[in-house]
Design a protein around this motif. Structure first.
Motif, PDB file in Angstrom:
ATOM      1  N   ARG A  26       0.831  -1.207   0.000  1.00 32.88           N
ATOM      2  CA  ARG A  26       0.000   0.000   0.000  1.00 32.88           C
ATOM      3  C   ARG A  26       0.868   1.260   0.000  1.00 32.88           C
ATOM      4  O   ARG A  26       0.626   2.189  -0.760  1.00 32.88           O
ATOM      5  N   ALA A  28       3.973   1.594  -0.930  1.00 28.02           N
ATOM      6  CA  ALA A  28       4.803   1.717  -2.130  1.00 28.02           C
ATOM      7  C   ALA A  28       4.012   2.286  -3.311  1.00 28.02           C
ATOM      8  O   ALA A  28       4.596   2.740  -4.292  1.00 28.02           O
ATOM      9  N   GLN A  29       2.683   2.257  -3.218  1.00 27.84           N
ATOM     10  CA  GLN A  29       1.882   2.875  -4.275  1.00 27.84           C
ATOM     11  C   GLN A  29       1.899   4.398  -4.154  1.00 27.84           C
ATOM     12  O   GLN A  29       1.559   5.098  -5.093  1.00 27.84           O
ATOM     13  N   PHE A  30       2.251   4.906  -2.979  1.00 17.58           N
ATOM     14  CA  PHE A  30       2.193   6.351  -2.756  1.00 17.58           C
ATOM     15  C   PHE A  30       3.546   6.985  -2.434  1.00 17.58           C
ATOM     16  O   PHE A  30       3.711   8.183  -2.550  1.00 17.58           O
TER      17      PHE A  30
ATOM     18  N   MET B  48      -4.728   7.337  -7.091  1.00 13.55           N
ATOM     19  CA  MET B  48      -4.010   6.230  -7.751  1.00 13.55           C
ATOM     20  C   MET B  48      -4.369   6.138  -9.224  1.00 13.55           C
ATOM     21  O   MET B  48      -3.522   5.945 -10.087  1.00 13.55           O
ATOM     22  N   ARG B  51      -2.922   8.700 -11.526  1.00 14.86           N
ATOM     23  CA  ARG B  51      -1.537   8.404 -11.869  1.00 14.86           C
ATOM     24  C   ARG B  51      -1.464   7.278 -12.902  1.00 14.86           C
ATOM     25  O   ARG B  51      -0.765   7.358 -13.897  1.00 14.86           O
ATOM     26  N   GLU B  57       0.572  13.095 -11.097  1.00 13.94           N
ATOM     27  CA  GLU B  57       0.947  12.894  -9.702  1.00 13.94           C
ATOM     28  C   GLU B  57       0.228  13.916  -8.827  1.00 13.94           C
ATOM     29  O   GLU B  57       0.323  15.117  -9.066  1.00 13.94           O
ATOM     30  N   TYR B  63      -4.315  16.768  -1.882  1.00 14.75           N
ATOM     31  CA  TYR B  63      -5.498  15.889  -1.914  1.00 14.75           C
ATOM     32  C   TYR B  63      -6.803  16.668  -1.800  1.00 14.75           C
ATOM     33  O   TYR B  63      -7.804  16.323  -2.408  1.00 14.75           O
TER      34      TYR B  63
END
Lengths: 464, 85
Positions: A26, A28-30, B48, B51, B57, B63
Protein backbone atom coordinates in the motif's frame (compact mmCIF):
# COMPACT_ATOMS: atom_id res chain seq x y z
CA UNK A 1 19.47 1.39 -3.65
CA UNK A 2 21.29 0.73 -0.42
CA UNK A 3 19.67 0.50 2.98
CA UNK A 4 22.31 2.88 4.23
CA UNK A 5 21.77 5.50 1.55
CA UNK A 6 22.05 8.96 3.08
CA UNK A 7 18.47 9.94 2.25
CA UNK A 8 15.94 8.63 4.80
CA UNK A 9 13.36 6.09 3.65
CA UNK A 10 9.82 7.44 3.21
CA UNK A 11 8.43 4.43 5.11
CA UNK A 12 10.24 1.79 7.15
CA UNK A 13 8.15 -1.30 7.94
CA UNK A 14 9.23 -3.60 10.74
CA UNK A 15 8.32 -7.22 10.03
CA UNK A 16 7.67 -9.06 6.76
CA UNK A 17 4.54 -10.92 7.81
CA UNK A 18 1.15 -10.46 6.19
CA UNK A 19 0.46 -7.08 7.79
CA UNK A 20 3.93 -5.77 6.90
CA UNK A 21 3.70 -6.98 3.29
CA UNK A 22 0.21 -5.49 2.87
CA UNK A 23 1.36 -2.18 4.38
CA UNK A 24 4.46 -2.26 2.21
CA UNK A 25 2.43 -2.73 -0.97
CA UNK A 26 0.00 0.00 0.00
CA UNK A 27 2.71 2.50 0.95
CA UNK A 28 4.80 1.72 -2.13
CA UNK A 29 1.88 2.88 -4.27
CA UNK A 30 2.19 6.35 -2.76
CA UNK A 31 5.79 6.71 -1.62
CA UNK A 32 8.96 6.19 -3.61
CA UNK A 33 11.17 4.66 -0.98
CA UNK A 34 9.65 1.92 1.16
CA UNK A 35 11.62 -0.77 2.96
CA UNK A 36 10.45 -3.86 4.85
CA UNK A 37 12.88 -5.08 7.49
CA UNK A 38 12.46 -8.75 8.47
CA UNK A 39 14.48 -10.56 11.12
CA UNK A 40 14.28 -13.98 9.49
CA UNK A 41 15.40 -15.36 6.16
CA UNK A 42 11.80 -16.24 5.28
CA UNK A 43 8.78 -13.97 5.19
CA UNK A 44 5.48 -14.62 6.91
CA UNK A 45 6.14 -14.19 10.62
CA UNK A 46 3.54 -16.27 12.39
CA UNK A 47 2.23 -17.43 9.02
CA UNK A 48 5.39 -18.85 7.56
CA UNK A 49 6.52 -22.24 6.28
CA UNK A 50 9.28 -24.82 6.50
CA UNK A 51 10.31 -28.04 4.81
CA UNK A 52 10.56 -31.58 6.13
CA UNK A 53 11.46 -34.97 4.64
CA UNK A 54 14.25 -33.84 2.32
CA UNK A 55 12.29 -30.77 1.28
CA UNK A 56 9.53 -32.88 -0.21
CA UNK A 57 7.00 -31.68 2.33
CA UNK A 58 6.24 -28.01 2.72
CA UNK A 59 4.51 -27.20 5.99
CA UNK A 60 2.60 -23.97 6.55
CA UNK A 61 2.89 -23.34 10.26
CA UNK A 62 0.22 -20.71 10.83
CA UNK A 63 -2.24 -21.21 8.00
CA UNK A 64 -5.53 -22.75 9.11
CA UNK A 65 -7.88 -20.90 6.83
CA UNK A 66 -8.42 -17.63 5.00
CA UNK A 67 -11.63 -15.92 6.08
CA UNK A 68 -13.90 -13.45 4.23
CA UNK A 69 -14.20 -15.82 1.28
CA UNK A 70 -17.37 -14.20 -0.04
CA UNK A 71 -17.11 -10.70 -1.51
CA UNK A 72 -19.37 -8.13 0.13
CA UNK A 73 -18.46 -4.49 -0.48
CA UNK A 74 -15.46 -2.41 -1.37
CA UNK A 75 -15.21 -1.24 2.22
CA UNK A 76 -14.92 -4.61 3.87
CA UNK A 77 -13.21 -7.96 3.81
CA UNK A 78 -11.57 -9.41 0.77
CA UNK A 79 -12.53 -6.63 -1.67
CA UNK A 80 -11.25 -3.93 0.66
CA UNK A 81 -7.90 -5.70 0.88
CA UNK A 82 -7.64 -6.62 -2.79
CA UNK A 83 -8.47 -3.18 -4.16
CA UNK A 84 -6.00 -1.58 -1.76
CA UNK A 85 -3.25 -3.96 -2.80
CA UNK A 86 -4.12 -3.54 -6.48
CA UNK A 87 -4.34 -7.34 -6.71
CA UNK A 88 -7.06 -9.77 -7.61
CA UNK A 89 -8.42 -12.44 -5.29
CA UNK A 90 -8.07 -14.99 -8.09
CA UNK A 91 -4.30 -14.69 -8.25
CA UNK A 92 -4.03 -16.13 -4.72
CA UNK A 93 -5.85 -19.28 -5.85
CA UNK A 94 -7.82 -19.57 -2.64
CA UNK A 95 -10.14 -22.58 -2.82
CA UNK A 96 -13.38 -23.15 -0.92
CA UNK A 97 -13.84 -26.13 1.41
CA UNK A 98 -15.07 -29.49 0.14
CA UNK A 99 -16.56 -30.37 3.51
CA UNK A 100 -18.42 -28.24 6.02
CA UNK A 101 -16.77 -27.20 9.27
CA UNK A 102 -17.96 -28.21 12.70
CA UNK A 103 -18.41 -26.78 16.18
CA UNK A 104 -18.81 -29.50 18.79
CA UNK A 105 -19.44 -29.55 22.52
CA UNK A 106 -20.93 -32.39 24.57
CA UNK A 107 -24.54 -32.61 23.40
CA UNK A 108 -24.20 -29.82 20.81
CA UNK A 109 -22.99 -30.05 17.22
CA UNK A 110 -23.30 -27.18 14.75
CA UNK A 111 -22.14 -27.09 11.15
CA UNK A 112 -20.99 -24.05 9.21
CA UNK A 113 -19.92 -23.60 5.64
CA UNK A 114 -19.44 -20.86 3.05
CA UNK A 115 -23.19 -20.76 2.62
CA UNK A 116 -24.37 -19.03 5.83
CA UNK A 117 -27.62 -21.00 5.68
CA UNK A 118 -25.75 -24.11 6.83
CA UNK A 119 -25.10 -22.57 10.25
CA UNK A 120 -28.55 -21.02 10.39
CA UNK A 121 -30.27 -24.34 9.68
CA UNK A 122 -28.05 -26.10 12.13
CA UNK A 123 -28.98 -23.61 14.89
CA UNK A 124 -32.66 -23.85 13.95
CA UNK A 125 -32.60 -27.66 14.17
CA UNK A 126 -30.89 -27.89 17.56
CA UNK A 127 -32.16 -24.64 19.19
CA UNK A 128 -35.53 -23.86 17.54
CA UNK A 129 -36.50 -21.29 20.16
CA UNK A 130 -33.25 -19.35 19.61
CA UNK A 131 -33.42 -18.93 15.85
CA UNK A 132 -34.92 -15.43 15.91
CA UNK A 133 -32.24 -14.23 18.30
CA UNK A 134 -29.58 -15.87 16.16
CA UNK A 135 -30.88 -14.08 13.05
CA UNK A 136 -30.88 -10.75 14.90
CA UNK A 137 -27.31 -11.43 16.00
CA UNK A 138 -26.26 -12.09 12.40
CA UNK A 139 -28.00 -8.94 11.19
CA UNK A 140 -26.14 -6.82 13.76
CA UNK A 141 -22.81 -8.51 13.06
CA UNK A 142 -23.21 -8.05 9.30
CA UNK A 143 -23.40 -4.29 9.77
CA UNK A 144 -19.98 -4.27 11.40
CA UNK A 145 -17.48 -1.98 9.74
CA UNK A 146 -13.74 -2.34 9.69
CA UNK A 147 -12.70 -1.69 13.25
CA UNK A 148 -10.58 1.24 14.30
CA UNK A 149 -12.06 1.50 17.77
CA UNK A 150 -13.10 -0.73 20.62
CA UNK A 151 -16.60 -1.03 22.01
CA UNK A 152 -15.34 -1.93 25.49
CA UNK A 153 -18.24 -4.36 25.73
CA UNK A 154 -17.82 -7.99 26.67
CA UNK A 155 -18.38 -10.52 23.88
CA UNK A 156 -20.27 -12.94 26.15
CA UNK A 157 -22.65 -10.18 27.32
CA UNK A 158 -23.08 -9.27 23.67
CA UNK A 159 -23.99 -12.86 22.74
CA UNK A 160 -26.36 -13.17 25.71
CA UNK A 161 -28.23 -10.07 24.55
CA UNK A 162 -29.45 -12.20 21.62
CA UNK A 163 -29.34 -15.75 22.91
CA UNK A 164 -30.69 -17.26 26.12
CA UNK A 165 -29.28 -20.79 25.91
CA UNK A 166 -25.90 -21.08 27.65
CA UNK A 167 -25.10 -24.02 25.36
CA UNK A 168 -25.62 -21.97 22.23
CA UNK A 169 -23.64 -19.04 23.65
CA UNK A 170 -20.77 -21.43 24.41
CA UNK A 171 -21.01 -23.02 20.94
CA UNK A 172 -20.99 -19.70 19.05
CA UNK A 173 -18.18 -18.23 21.15
CA UNK A 174 -15.97 -21.31 20.75
CA UNK A 175 -14.73 -20.85 17.15
CA UNK A 176 -14.16 -17.13 17.67
CA UNK A 177 -12.15 -17.62 20.86
CA UNK A 178 -10.06 -20.31 19.18
CA UNK A 179 -9.60 -18.28 16.04
CA UNK A 180 -8.38 -15.10 17.65
CA UNK A 181 -9.14 -14.17 21.26
CA UNK A 182 -6.07 -12.30 22.39
CA UNK A 183 -6.80 -12.16 26.10
CA UNK A 184 -8.12 -14.59 28.64
CA UNK A 185 -11.55 -14.09 30.16
CA UNK A 186 -13.29 -12.30 27.32
CA UNK A 187 -12.67 -10.13 24.27
CA UNK A 188 -14.16 -6.91 22.97
CA UNK A 189 -17.56 -7.36 21.36
CA UNK A 190 -16.61 -5.44 18.21
CA UNK A 191 -13.56 -7.56 17.58
CA UNK A 192 -15.76 -10.58 18.28
CA UNK A 193 -18.34 -9.36 15.73
CA UNK A 194 -15.72 -8.78 13.07
CA UNK A 195 -14.32 -12.29 13.53
CA UNK A 196 -17.81 -13.81 13.65
CA UNK A 197 -18.73 -12.10 10.39
CA UNK A 198 -15.41 -12.96 8.73
CA UNK A 199 -15.28 -16.63 9.75
CA UNK A 200 -18.84 -17.86 10.27
CA UNK A 201 -20.86 -15.70 7.86
CA UNK A 202 -18.50 -14.93 4.97
CA UNK A 203 -16.84 -18.29 4.91
CA UNK A 204 -13.37 -19.69 4.47
CA UNK A 205 -10.93 -20.83 1.86
CA UNK A 206 -7.29 -21.75 1.61
CA UNK A 207 -4.33 -21.43 -0.72
CA UNK A 208 -2.51 -24.72 -1.23
CA UNK A 209 0.21 -23.41 1.09
CA UNK A 210 1.13 -20.08 2.65
CA UNK A 211 4.33 -19.77 0.61
CA UNK A 212 2.37 -19.25 -2.61
CA UNK A 213 0.54 -16.34 -1.01
CA UNK A 214 3.69 -14.78 0.47
CA UNK A 215 5.48 -15.12 -2.87
CA UNK A 216 2.73 -13.23 -4.68
CA UNK A 217 2.68 -10.44 -2.11
CA UNK A 218 6.45 -10.18 -2.24
CA UNK A 219 6.43 -10.00 -6.04
CA UNK A 220 3.81 -7.26 -5.97
CA UNK A 221 5.79 -5.27 -3.36
CA UNK A 222 9.00 -5.51 -5.39
CA UNK A 223 7.23 -4.61 -8.64
CA UNK A 224 6.23 -1.32 -6.99
CA UNK A 225 9.88 -0.58 -6.21
CA UNK A 226 9.79 -1.75 -2.58
CA UNK A 227 12.97 -2.95 -0.92
CA UNK A 228 13.07 -6.03 1.28
CA UNK A 229 15.77 -6.73 3.86
CA UNK A 230 15.66 -10.24 5.34
CA UNK A 231 17.93 -11.62 8.09
CA UNK A 232 17.89 -8.12 9.53
CA UNK A 233 16.75 -8.13 13.16
CA UNK A 234 16.33 -4.68 14.67
CA UNK A 235 18.23 -3.93 17.86
CA UNK A 236 16.73 -0.54 18.68
CA UNK A 237 14.77 2.44 17.43
CA UNK A 238 16.29 5.88 17.96
CA UNK A 239 13.76 8.38 19.33
CA UNK A 240 14.33 12.07 18.95
CA UNK A 241 11.82 14.81 19.85
CA UNK A 242 8.76 12.54 19.96
CA UNK A 243 9.60 10.86 16.67
CA UNK A 244 11.49 7.80 15.56
CA UNK A 245 14.51 8.84 13.56
CA UNK A 246 16.17 5.55 12.72
CA UNK A 247 16.25 1.82 13.25
CA UNK A 248 19.55 0.26 14.22
CA UNK A 249 19.96 -3.34 13.12
CA UNK A 250 21.66 -5.99 15.20
CA UNK A 251 24.62 -5.89 12.81
CA UNK A 252 25.03 -2.13 13.31
CA UNK A 253 23.44 -0.88 10.09
CA UNK A 254 21.33 2.24 10.59
CA UNK A 255 18.11 2.76 8.65
CA UNK A 256 16.75 6.28 8.77
CA UNK A 257 13.10 6.87 8.00
CA UNK A 258 10.39 9.51 7.89
CA UNK A 259 7.59 7.15 8.98
CA UNK A 260 7.69 3.77 10.72
CA UNK A 261 5.14 0.96 10.83
CA UNK A 262 5.77 -1.90 13.23
CA UNK A 263 4.25 -5.35 13.27
CA UNK A 264 6.56 -6.43 16.09
CA UNK A 265 3.83 -5.97 18.70
CA UNK A 266 3.00 -2.98 20.89
CA UNK A 267 5.07 -3.89 23.92
CA UNK A 268 7.91 -5.30 21.76
CA UNK A 269 8.01 -2.07 19.72
CA UNK A 270 7.98 -0.04 22.94
CA UNK A 271 10.95 -2.03 24.13
CA UNK A 272 12.86 -1.20 20.92
CA UNK A 273 12.21 2.49 21.74
CA UNK A 274 13.29 2.06 25.36
CA UNK A 275 9.69 2.49 26.59
CA UNK A 276 7.05 0.32 28.23
CA UNK A 277 3.89 0.14 26.15
CA UNK A 278 0.87 -2.13 26.24
CA UNK A 279 0.64 -5.39 28.06
CA UNK A 280 2.26 -8.57 26.79
CA UNK A 281 -0.11 -11.38 25.91
CA UNK A 282 -0.20 -14.81 27.50
CA UNK A 283 -1.91 -16.94 24.90
CA UNK A 284 0.23 -19.34 22.97
CA UNK A 285 -0.30 -22.62 21.22
CA UNK A 286 0.68 -26.24 21.37
CA UNK A 287 0.27 -27.88 18.01
CA UNK A 288 0.68 -31.32 16.51
CA UNK A 289 0.95 -31.69 12.72
CA UNK A 290 0.87 -35.02 10.91
CA UNK A 291 1.54 -35.49 7.21
CA UNK A 292 -0.18 -38.50 5.63
CA UNK A 293 0.27 -40.35 2.37
CA UNK A 294 -3.44 -40.40 1.58
CA UNK A 295 -6.21 -37.80 1.57
CA UNK A 296 -7.47 -37.14 5.09
CA UNK A 297 -11.04 -38.01 4.09
CA UNK A 298 -9.89 -41.63 3.78
CA UNK A 299 -9.31 -41.59 7.53
CA UNK A 300 -12.87 -40.43 8.13
CA UNK A 301 -11.89 -36.77 8.49
CA UNK A 302 -14.80 -35.04 6.82
CA UNK A 303 -14.50 -31.66 8.50
CA UNK A 304 -12.50 -28.77 7.11
CA UNK A 305 -12.19 -26.94 10.41
CA UNK A 306 -13.45 -28.42 13.65
CA UNK A 307 -13.62 -26.48 16.90
CA UNK A 308 -14.15 -28.90 19.76
CA UNK A 309 -14.79 -28.26 23.46
CA UNK A 310 -14.76 -31.12 25.96
CA UNK A 311 -17.26 -29.32 28.19
CA UNK A 312 -20.12 -26.90 27.67
CA UNK A 313 -19.12 -24.80 30.70
CA UNK A 314 -15.52 -24.28 29.52
CA UNK A 315 -13.78 -21.17 30.73
CA UNK A 316 -11.67 -18.97 28.54
CA UNK A 317 -8.74 -19.18 30.95
CA UNK A 318 -5.70 -21.25 30.20
CA UNK A 319 -4.36 -23.17 33.19
CA UNK A 320 -0.60 -23.04 33.61
CA UNK A 321 0.00 -26.53 34.84
CA UNK A 322 -1.19 -28.86 32.11
CA UNK A 323 -2.06 -29.07 28.47
CA UNK A 324 -5.33 -27.18 27.96
CA UNK A 325 -7.22 -29.79 26.04
CA UNK A 326 -10.68 -28.41 26.89
CA UNK A 327 -10.64 -26.48 23.61
CA UNK A 328 -9.11 -28.01 20.50
CA UNK A 329 -8.96 -26.79 16.92
CA UNK A 330 -8.66 -29.34 14.11
CA UNK A 331 -7.69 -28.32 10.64
CA UNK A 332 -7.62 -30.64 7.62
CA UNK A 333 -5.39 -28.88 5.10
CA UNK A 334 -6.42 -30.96 2.12
CA UNK A 335 -10.17 -30.70 2.63
CA UNK A 336 -10.28 -27.63 0.41
CA UNK A 337 -11.13 -27.98 -3.27
CA UNK A 338 -7.63 -27.77 -4.75
CA UNK A 339 -7.27 -28.67 -8.43
CA UNK A 340 -4.57 -31.21 -7.47
CA UNK A 341 -4.61 -33.04 -4.15
CA UNK A 342 -3.25 -30.73 -1.43
CA UNK A 343 -0.85 -31.60 1.36
CA UNK A 344 -2.59 -34.20 3.54
CA UNK A 345 -1.61 -32.37 6.72
CA UNK A 346 -3.77 -32.67 9.79
CA UNK A 347 -3.25 -30.05 12.51
CA UNK A 348 -4.35 -30.36 16.10
CA UNK A 349 -3.99 -27.18 18.15
CA UNK A 350 -4.71 -26.26 21.73
CA UNK A 351 -3.71 -23.33 23.89
CA UNK A 352 -0.77 -23.25 26.23
CA UNK A 353 1.33 -20.82 28.26
CA UNK A 354 4.99 -20.35 27.51
CA UNK A 355 5.72 -20.25 31.24
CA UNK A 356 4.89 -23.93 31.37
CA UNK A 357 7.79 -24.81 29.09
CA UNK A 358 11.53 -24.76 29.52
CA UNK A 359 14.38 -25.56 27.17
CA UNK A 360 16.83 -25.97 30.04
CA UNK A 361 16.68 -29.76 29.82
CA UNK A 362 16.33 -30.85 26.19
CA UNK A 363 15.25 -34.39 27.03
CA UNK A 364 12.61 -33.19 29.47
CA UNK A 365 11.35 -30.71 26.88
CA UNK A 366 11.06 -33.44 24.24
CA UNK A 367 9.32 -35.76 26.70
CA UNK A 368 6.85 -33.04 27.68
CA UNK A 369 6.02 -32.38 24.03
CA UNK A 370 5.47 -36.12 23.46
CA UNK A 371 3.26 -36.46 26.53
CA UNK A 372 1.04 -33.55 25.50
CA UNK A 373 0.87 -34.78 21.91
CA UNK A 374 -0.21 -38.22 23.07
CA UNK A 375 -2.95 -36.73 25.21
CA UNK A 376 -4.19 -34.61 22.27
CA UNK A 377 -4.12 -37.63 19.97
CA UNK A 378 -6.02 -39.74 22.51
CA UNK A 379 -8.81 -37.12 22.57
CA UNK A 380 -8.64 -36.81 18.78
CA UNK A 381 -9.21 -40.55 18.21
CA UNK A 382 -12.54 -40.08 20.00
CA UNK A 383 -13.66 -37.83 17.12
CA UNK A 384 -11.79 -39.61 14.33
CA UNK A 385 -11.40 -43.31 15.32
CA UNK A 386 -9.92 -44.40 11.95
CA UNK A 387 -7.00 -42.05 12.47
CA UNK A 388 -5.72 -44.24 15.31
CA UNK A 389 -4.93 -46.95 12.73
CA UNK A 390 -3.00 -44.58 10.45
CA UNK A 391 0.69 -43.82 10.68
CA UNK A 392 1.73 -40.34 9.59
CA UNK A 393 4.70 -40.10 7.23
CA UNK A 394 6.09 -37.45 9.46
CA UNK A 395 4.84 -35.57 12.48
CA UNK A 396 5.91 -32.35 14.07
CA UNK A 397 5.26 -30.56 17.34
CA UNK A 398 5.20 -26.88 18.19
CA UNK A 399 5.36 -25.48 21.66
CA UNK A 400 5.03 -21.83 22.71
CA UNK A 401 8.83 -21.76 22.76
CA UNK A 402 8.90 -22.68 19.06
CA UNK A 403 6.61 -19.74 18.32
CA UNK A 404 8.72 -17.45 20.49
CA UNK A 405 11.88 -18.45 18.67
CA UNK A 406 10.45 -17.73 15.22
CA UNK A 407 8.34 -14.65 15.89
CA UNK A 408 10.28 -12.91 18.66
CA UNK A 409 7.03 -12.42 20.53
CA UNK A 410 7.78 -13.04 24.22
CA UNK A 411 5.69 -15.93 25.47
CA UNK A 412 5.13 -17.13 21.92
CA UNK A 413 1.86 -15.23 21.77
CA UNK A 414 -0.17 -16.00 18.68
CA UNK A 415 -2.82 -13.27 18.88
CA UNK A 416 -0.57 -10.45 20.08
CA UNK A 417 -0.56 -8.57 23.35
CA UNK A 418 -3.41 -8.16 25.81
CA UNK A 419 -3.83 -4.50 24.78
CA UNK A 420 -4.56 -3.26 21.27
CA UNK A 421 -3.96 0.19 19.80
CA UNK A 422 -7.05 -0.07 17.50
CA UNK A 423 -6.13 3.10 15.55
CA UNK A 424 -2.49 2.09 15.20
CA UNK A 425 -1.15 5.19 16.95
CA UNK A 426 1.62 5.16 19.51
CA UNK A 427 3.13 7.79 21.81
CA UNK A 428 5.45 8.71 18.95
CA UNK A 429 4.18 10.89 16.11
CA UNK A 430 5.56 8.94 13.16
CA UNK A 431 5.40 5.38 14.52
CA UNK A 432 2.31 3.19 14.05
CA UNK A 433 1.39 -0.36 14.99
CA UNK A 434 0.05 -2.83 12.43
CA UNK A 435 -0.97 -6.48 12.70
CA UNK A 436 -2.17 -8.29 15.78
CA UNK A 437 -1.67 -5.40 18.18
CA UNK A 438 -3.75 -3.05 16.08
CA UNK A 439 -6.50 -5.67 16.31
CA UNK A 440 -5.96 -7.55 13.05
CA UNK A 441 -6.45 -11.28 13.50
CA UNK A 442 -5.77 -14.06 11.03
CA UNK A 443 -4.48 -13.73 7.49
CA UNK A 444 -7.24 -11.39 6.29
CA UNK A 445 -7.19 -9.42 9.55
CA UNK A 446 -3.43 -8.86 9.30
CA UNK A 447 -3.66 -7.67 5.70
CA UNK A 448 -6.63 -5.43 6.53
CA UNK A 449 -4.63 -3.93 9.37
CA UNK A 450 -1.66 -3.22 7.10
CA UNK A 451 -3.71 -1.40 4.46
CA UNK A 452 -5.97 0.49 6.87
CA UNK A 453 -3.24 1.87 9.09
CA UNK A 454 -1.22 2.79 6.00
CA UNK A 455 -4.19 4.65 4.53
CA UNK A 456 -5.45 6.41 7.60
CA UNK A 457 -2.26 7.13 9.53
CA UNK A 458 0.46 7.29 6.92
CA UNK A 459 -0.81 8.16 3.43
CA UNK A 460 -3.58 10.51 4.54
CA UNK A 461 -1.82 11.89 7.56
CA UNK A 462 -0.29 15.30 7.77
CA UNK A 463 2.11 14.07 10.44
CA UNK A 464 4.72 12.71 8.02
CA UNK B 1 -7.58 19.09 -21.77
CA UNK B 2 -10.57 21.30 -20.95
CA UNK B 3 -12.26 21.68 -17.59
CA UNK B 4 -15.23 19.66 -18.79
CA UNK B 5 -12.96 16.88 -20.00
CA UNK B 6 -11.23 16.86 -16.62
CA UNK B 7 -14.57 16.59 -14.82
CA UNK B 8 -15.56 13.77 -17.10
CA UNK B 9 -12.39 11.77 -16.42
CA UNK B 10 -12.79 12.19 -12.66
CA UNK B 11 -16.38 10.96 -12.95
CA UNK B 12 -15.20 8.01 -15.04
CA UNK B 13 -12.77 7.05 -12.29
CA UNK B 14 -15.48 7.36 -9.62
CA UNK B 15 -17.80 5.20 -11.71
CA UNK B 16 -15.22 2.41 -11.62
CA UNK B 17 -14.36 2.81 -7.95
CA UNK B 18 -17.95 3.06 -6.75
CA UNK B 19 -20.11 1.28 -9.33
CA UNK B 20 -23.20 1.50 -7.12
CA UNK B 21 -23.27 5.29 -7.07
CA UNK B 22 -25.66 7.25 -9.26
CA UNK B 23 -23.47 9.84 -10.96
CA UNK B 24 -26.12 11.42 -13.20
CA UNK B 25 -26.75 14.41 -10.94
CA UNK B 26 -23.41 15.21 -9.39
CA UNK B 27 -23.22 18.96 -8.72
CA UNK B 28 -19.82 20.26 -9.77
CA UNK B 29 -19.57 22.93 -7.08
CA UNK B 30 -20.54 20.67 -4.13
CA UNK B 31 -17.99 18.50 -2.33
CA UNK B 32 -18.09 14.96 -3.71
CA UNK B 33 -18.17 13.52 -0.19
CA UNK B 34 -21.34 15.48 0.56
CA UNK B 35 -23.29 14.01 -2.34
CA UNK B 36 -21.78 10.54 -2.82
CA UNK B 37 -20.93 7.68 -0.50
CA UNK B 38 -17.19 8.24 -0.78
CA UNK B 39 -14.74 7.98 2.07
CA UNK B 40 -11.15 9.08 2.44
CA UNK B 41 -9.93 5.74 1.10
CA UNK B 42 -11.96 6.21 -2.06
CA UNK B 43 -10.12 9.50 -2.59
CA UNK B 44 -6.85 7.61 -2.38
CA UNK B 45 -8.14 5.40 -5.17
CA UNK B 46 -8.90 8.48 -7.28
CA UNK B 47 -5.32 9.66 -6.73
CA UNK B 48 -4.01 6.23 -7.75
CA UNK B 49 -6.15 6.09 -10.88
CA UNK B 50 -5.10 9.59 -11.98
CA UNK B 51 -1.54 8.40 -11.87
CA UNK B 52 -2.18 5.03 -13.53
CA UNK B 53 -4.45 6.26 -16.30
CA UNK B 54 -3.12 9.74 -16.97
CA UNK B 55 0.34 9.99 -15.43
CA UNK B 56 -0.79 12.76 -13.08
CA UNK B 57 0.95 12.89 -9.70
CA UNK B 58 -1.12 14.37 -6.89
CA UNK B 59 1.07 14.98 -3.85
CA UNK B 60 -0.49 14.46 -0.45
CA UNK B 61 -0.61 18.20 0.24
CA UNK B 62 -2.95 18.61 -2.76
CA UNK B 63 -5.50 15.89 -1.91
CA UNK B 64 -8.00 18.51 -0.80
CA UNK B 65 -7.98 20.01 -4.30
CA UNK B 66 -9.96 16.96 -5.41
CA UNK B 67 -12.86 17.80 -3.09
CA UNK B 68 -15.37 18.77 -5.81
CA UNK B 69 -15.55 18.36 -9.59
CA UNK B 70 -14.96 22.11 -10.07
CA UNK B 71 -11.92 22.20 -7.81
CA UNK B 72 -10.59 19.01 -9.42
CA UNK B 73 -10.88 20.55 -12.89
CA UNK B 74 -9.25 23.78 -11.71
CA UNK B 75 -6.37 21.74 -10.36
CA UNK B 76 -6.01 19.21 -13.18
CA UNK B 77 -6.16 21.48 -16.27
CA UNK B 78 -2.67 23.00 -15.68
CA UNK B 79 -1.35 19.56 -14.67
CA UNK B 80 -2.42 18.10 -18.02
CA UNK B 81 -1.11 21.20 -19.82
CA UNK B 82 2.30 20.61 -18.20
CA UNK B 83 2.24 17.09 -19.66
CA UNK B 84 1.41 18.55 -23.07
CA UNK B 85 -2.14 17.20 -22.99
Amino acid sequence: MSAESPQPWDVVIIGGGLSGLAAGIRCAQFFKRVVIVEAHSKLGGLNSYYHKLDRRHLFSNGLHTVTNFRPTSRRWGRDLVMRNLGMSWDEFEIRPPRYPSRISLPGVTLAFDNDPRVLEESVAARFPSEIDGFRRLCAVVEKESVVLQASHADCFEFLRSFIASPELVAALALPILCYGAHQEGTIDSRLFSILFRSLLIEGCGSPVDIKSMLDRLQTRFRSLGGELLTRSPIASLTVDGGRVRAATLADGRVIEGVRFLSSAGLSETGKLCGSQWGKPGTISVFQWIGAYDRPLEQFGIRDTLHFAASRVDYTWRIPGDRVFSDLITYSANDNYAFPQPGHAHFKISCFSHASEWSLADRDAYAAQKRRYADELLRITYGYYPELSQARPLVEDLFSPLTVERYTHHPGGTIYGGAEKTWDGRTALQNLFIIGNDQGGVGIMGAMTSGVLVSNLQVILSKAG
Amino acid sequence: MTKDECKKLVLDIIADIAPDEDLSNVKPDVRLRDQLQLDSMDFLDIVMELRKRHGIEVPEADYLKLASLDSSAEYLVPKFAALGK
